[in-house]
Design a protein around this motif. Structure first.
Motif, mmCIF file in Angstrom:
data_model
loop_
_atom_site.group_PDB
_atom_site.id
_atom_site.type_symbol
_atom_site.label_atom_id
_atom_site.label_comp_id
_atom_site.label_asym_id
_atom_site.label_seq_id
_atom_site.Cartn_x
_atom_site.Cartn_y
_atom_site.Cartn_z
ATOM 1 N N VAL A 1 0.856 -1.199 0.000
ATOM 2 C CA VAL A 1 0.000 0.000 0.000
ATOM 3 C C VAL A 1 0.888 1.243 0.000
ATOM 4 O O VAL A 1 1.821 1.344 0.799
ATOM 5 C CB VAL A 1 -0.906 0.119 1.264
ATOM 6 C CG1 VAL A 1 -2.017 1.137 1.017
ATOM 7 C CG2 VAL A 1 -1.464 -1.183 1.715
ATOM 8 N N VAL A 2 0.538 2.179 -0.868
ATOM 9 C CA VAL A 2 1.210 3.483 -0.888
ATOM 10 C C VAL A 2 0.473 4.389 0.099
ATOM 11 O O VAL A 2 -0.734 4.243 0.302
ATOM 12 C CB VAL A 2 1.179 4.061 -2.328
ATOM 13 C CG1 VAL A 2 1.583 5.523 -2.360
ATOM 14 C CG2 VAL A 2 2.092 3.255 -3.244
ATOM 15 N N VAL A 3 1.205 5.311 0.725
ATOM 16 C CA VAL A 3 0.558 6.305 1.594
ATOM 17 C C VAL A 3 1.129 7.684 1.271
ATOM 18 O O VAL A 3 2.198 7.803 0.665
ATOM 19 C CB VAL A 3 0.781 6.024 3.106
ATOM 20 C CG1 VAL A 3 0.220 4.686 3.521
ATOM 21 C CG2 VAL A 3 2.263 6.118 3.494
ATOM 22 N N THR A 4 0.413 8.707 1.696
ATOM 23 C CA THR A 4 0.974 10.066 1.678
ATOM 24 C C THR A 4 0.929 10.544 3.128
ATOM 25 O O THR A 4 0.383 9.864 4.005
ATOM 26 C CB THR A 4 0.152 11.035 0.797
ATOM 27 O OG1 THR A 4 -1.049 11.355 1.480
ATOM 28 C CG2 THR A 4 -0.154 10.451 -0.569
ATOM 29 N N SER A 5 1.437 11.755 3.356
ATOM 30 C CA SER A 5 1.417 12.226 4.747
ATOM 31 C C SER A 5 -0.015 12.541 5.202
ATOM 32 O O SER A 5 -0.282 12.612 6.395
ATOM 33 C CB SER A 5 2.339 13.433 4.916
ATOM 34 O OG SER A 5 2.155 14.342 3.865
ATOM 35 N N THR A 6 -0.947 12.698 4.261
ATOM 36 C CA THR A 6 -2.339 12.954 4.632
ATOM 37 C C THR A 6 -3.020 11.706 5.184
ATOM 38 O O THR A 6 -3.887 11.800 6.053
ATOM 39 C CB THR A 6 -3.119 13.494 3.395
ATOM 40 O OG1 THR A 6 -2.640 14.802 3.114
ATOM 41 C CG2 THR A 6 -4.615 13.560 3.627
ATOM 42 N N ASN A 7 -2.660 10.529 4.659
ATOM 43 C CA ASN A 7 -3.425 9.336 5.043
ATOM 44 C C ASN A 7 -2.585 8.253 5.724
ATOM 45 O O ASN A 7 -3.109 7.178 6.034
ATOM 46 C CB ASN A 7 -4.124 8.744 3.807
ATOM 47 C CG ASN A 7 -3.129 8.442 2.687
ATOM 48 O OD1 ASN A 7 -1.955 8.209 2.941
ATOM 49 N ND2 ASN A 7 -3.604 8.420 1.456
ATOM 50 N N ALA A 8 -1.284 8.512 5.962
ATOM 51 C CA ALA A 8 -0.399 7.455 6.475
ATOM 52 C C ALA A 8 -0.919 6.866 7.790
ATOM 53 O O ALA A 8 -0.976 5.641 7.952
ATOM 54 C CB ALA A 8 1.012 8.012 6.666
ATOM 55 N N ARG A 9 -1.313 7.725 8.724
ATOM 56 C CA ARG A 9 -1.766 7.228 10.022
ATOM 57 C C ARG A 9 -2.988 6.312 9.856
ATOM 58 O O ARG A 9 -3.005 5.188 10.365
ATOM 59 C CB ARG A 9 -2.137 8.421 10.915
ATOM 60 C CG ARG A 9 -2.657 7.965 12.242
ATOM 61 C CD ARG A 9 -3.310 9.049 13.065
ATOM 62 N NE ARG A 9 -3.542 8.528 14.394
ATOM 63 C CZ ARG A 9 -3.448 9.223 15.498
ATOM 64 N NH1 ARG A 9 -3.156 10.490 15.453
ATOM 65 N NH2 ARG A 9 -3.664 8.646 16.651
ATOM 66 N N GLN A 10 -3.977 6.795 9.114
ATOM 67 C CA GLN A 10 -5.219 6.018 8.977
ATOM 68 C C GLN A 10 -4.973 4.715 8.234
ATOM 69 O O GLN A 10 -5.579 3.692 8.568
ATOM 70 C CB GLN A 10 -6.277 6.841 8.227
ATOM 71 C CG GLN A 10 -6.822 8.006 9.030
ATOM 72 C CD GLN A 10 -6.058 9.292 8.771
ATOM 73 O OE1 GLN A 10 -4.860 9.273 8.436
ATOM 74 N NE2 GLN A 10 -6.719 10.419 8.927
ATOM 75 N N ILE A 11 -4.100 4.734 7.236
ATOM 76 C CA ILE A 11 -3.852 3.492 6.485
ATOM 77 C C ILE A 11 -3.124 2.491 7.369
ATOM 78 O O ILE A 11 -3.474 1.307 7.415
ATOM 79 C CB ILE A 11 -3.113 3.786 5.160
ATOM 80 C CG1 ILE A 11 -4.095 4.486 4.220
ATOM 81 C CG2 ILE A 11 -2.558 2.497 4.539
ATOM 82 C CD1 ILE A 11 -3.583 4.804 2.832
ATOM 83 N N VAL A 12 -2.142 2.944 8.135
ATOM 84 C CA VAL A 12 -1.445 2.035 9.066
ATOM 85 C C VAL A 12 -2.456 1.454 10.058
ATOM 86 O O VAL A 12 -2.494 0.247 10.326
ATOM 87 C CB VAL A 12 -0.295 2.781 9.791
ATOM 88 C CG1 VAL A 12 0.167 2.020 11.015
ATOM 89 C CG2 VAL A 12 0.877 3.009 8.828
ATOM 90 N N GLU A 13 -3.331 2.321 10.572
ATOM 91 C CA GLU A 13 -4.297 1.856 11.586
ATOM 92 C C GLU A 13 -5.400 0.978 10.995
ATOM 93 O O GLU A 13 -6.148 0.350 11.747
ATOM 94 C CB GLU A 13 -4.886 3.061 12.329
ATOM 95 C CG GLU A 13 -3.858 3.648 13.304
ATOM 96 C CD GLU A 13 -4.364 4.838 14.088
ATOM 97 O OE1 GLU A 13 -5.275 5.531 13.596
ATOM 98 O OE2 GLU A 13 -3.822 5.073 15.195
ATOM 99 N N SER A 14 -5.509 0.939 9.661
ATOM 100 C CA SER A 14 -6.518 0.049 9.069
ATOM 101 C C SER A 14 -6.061 -1.413 9.133
ATOM 102 O O SER A 14 -6.835 -2.330 8.858
ATOM 103 C CB SER A 14 -6.823 0.473 7.622
ATOM 104 O OG SER A 14 -5.721 0.177 6.780
ATOM 105 N N PHE A 15 -4.802 -1.647 9.509
ATOM 106 C CA PHE A 15 -4.288 -3.016 9.696
ATOM 107 C C PHE A 15 -4.347 -3.366 11.190
ATOM 108 O O PHE A 15 -4.132 -2.489 12.034
ATOM 109 C CB PHE A 15 -2.839 -3.121 9.216
ATOM 110 C CG PHE A 15 -2.702 -3.055 7.717
ATOM 111 C CD1 PHE A 15 -2.761 -4.216 6.946
ATOM 112 C CD2 PHE A 15 -2.545 -1.837 7.069
ATOM 113 C CE1 PHE A 15 -2.650 -4.146 5.553
ATOM 114 C CE2 PHE A 15 -2.440 -1.761 5.691
ATOM 115 C CZ PHE A 15 -2.495 -2.922 4.929
ATOM 116 N N PRO A 16 -4.626 -4.637 11.533
ATOM 117 C CA PRO A 16 -4.653 -5.024 12.945
ATOM 118 C C PRO A 16 -3.328 -4.674 13.637
ATOM 119 O O PRO A 16 -2.260 -4.711 12.995
ATOM 120 C CB PRO A 16 -4.863 -6.541 12.900
ATOM 121 C CG PRO A 16 -5.386 -6.830 11.532
ATOM 122 C CD PRO A 16 -4.893 -5.758 10.622
#
Ligand code: 13P
Ligand code: SF4
Length: 327
Positions: A138-153
């Motif tokens: 998964v690619v992330v940007t600084s806008t969504n990095a936290r939420q994308i990381v937290e979408s994983f257990p």
């Protein structure tokens, strides 16, 4: 294909030309769109059809129906647009507009790092080459990095690259222990804590607002940390009248436009004799090069087909998660 002649970039412009008028004509004739990052100069931001941060530029590229996208930003932004739109022509005004952060993560080394860690989810910052994205989940940007990381257990084993500062910041706010690649952005790493503290003393009412690519000591003295778009939003919504801005100074143009009654103080780098709070790569793009780029439809971004087919998956995954999260 990347080995294009770049002599035309500096072709002298016709005498007396009105660049804004000509660009308007050209983009209409060619069914083109001009996208610009907030770190571009004010004249480029003003002529662009859309100005945004890395996430917004990718979202815009994914939905446009034009034939030509001119990406006024750096190479990886053009590549991201090309990966999302392989059938469109994607141009950047200056092909030398690279990124020190993307350069700090050579694809062969990153792939070896990934192979050494089987079973880890691979998260890559958008500031990477297409080849790095091709070995990413998964690619992330600084806008969504936290939420994308937290979408994983929470127990998920993860690798994040290339920005060690953003990675440390995500670990600190999520309580995760993500394995980090040791890369950095030369602009954001240059900001001086000492000078920020001096500015805080001089402007005691000001909020310090910081991009997460900055080092931890700077993050610790900040009132707000966020992506370029998040910093902009914060300055619009805040009751404060002064902001010490610890990111590339180009974004101040839009901040000042949106809040003309507020004061924005750029953070000086360690060595204040240089303009290190400007990204030298971003500043390679100029109105003149933008004009020549759209006129001659060069330089064009190319991505190898096999790489594009792999790299599109983690970018699309990011866009899907961001849409679900309303980002
Ligand atoms: P964002 O646009 O995601 O805030 O990233 C900043 C940056 O360094 C772009 O190169
Ligand atoms: Fe890359 Fe840093 Fe410039 Fe952004 S500011 S494009 S991360 S070198």
């Amino acid at each position: 294909m990347e080995n294009q002649s770049i002599g035309y970039m500096n072709v002298p412009l016709p005498a007396g030309i009105d660049l804004r008028e000509e660009l308007n004509k050209l983009r209409k004739e060619k069914n083109a769109i001009i996208l610009a990052h907030y770190y571009q100069t004010g004249d480029i931001q003003d002529i662009a059809d859309f100005v945004g941060d890395s996430l917004a530029l990718a979202q815009w590229a994914a939905k446009t129906t034009v034939d030509i996208i001119v990406l006024c930003g750096v190479h990886f932004m053009g590549e991201t647009a090309k990966i999302l739109c392989p059938d469109k022509k994607v141009l950047v005004p200056d092909l030398n507009a690279g990124c020190s952060l993307a350069d700090s993560c050579p694809a062969v080394d990153f792939e070896a790092f990934v192979k050494e860690h089987p079973g880890y989810v691979v998260i890559s910052y958008v500031n990477t080459t297409a080849a790095v994205k091709a070995v990413t989940d998964v690619v992330v940007t600084s806008t969504n990095a936290r939420q994308i990381v937290e979408s994983f257990p929470p127990e998920t084993k993860m690798i994040f690259g290339p920005d060690r500062n953003l990675g440390n910041y995500i670990n600190s706010i999520t309580g995760r222990n993500i394995l980090l690649w040791n890369g950095a952005c030369h602009v954001h790493e240059q900001f001086s804590l000492e000078k920020i503290l001096e500015l805080k003393a001089k402007y005691p009412e000001a909020d310090v607002i910081t991009h997460p690519e900055c080092k931890q000591p700077i993050i610790q003295v900040s009132d707000f940390v966020g992506s370029t778009a998040a910093l902009l939003k914060y300055t619009i919504q805040s009751d404060k009248k002064q902001f010490i801005v610890a990111t590339e100074s180009g974004v101040i143009y839009e901040m000042q436009k949106k809040s003309p009654d507020k004061e924005f103080i750029p953070t000086p780098p360690n060595d204040s004799t240089c303009a290190c709070n400007e990204c030298s790569f971003m500043r390679l793009n100029t109105m003149e090069k933008l004009y020549n780029c759209l006129k001659f439809e060069m330089p064009e971004i190319y991505v190898d087909d096999a790489v594009q087919q792999k790299a599109i998956r983690p970018i699309k995954k990011m866009l899907e998660i961001s849409e679900q999260l309303g980002l």
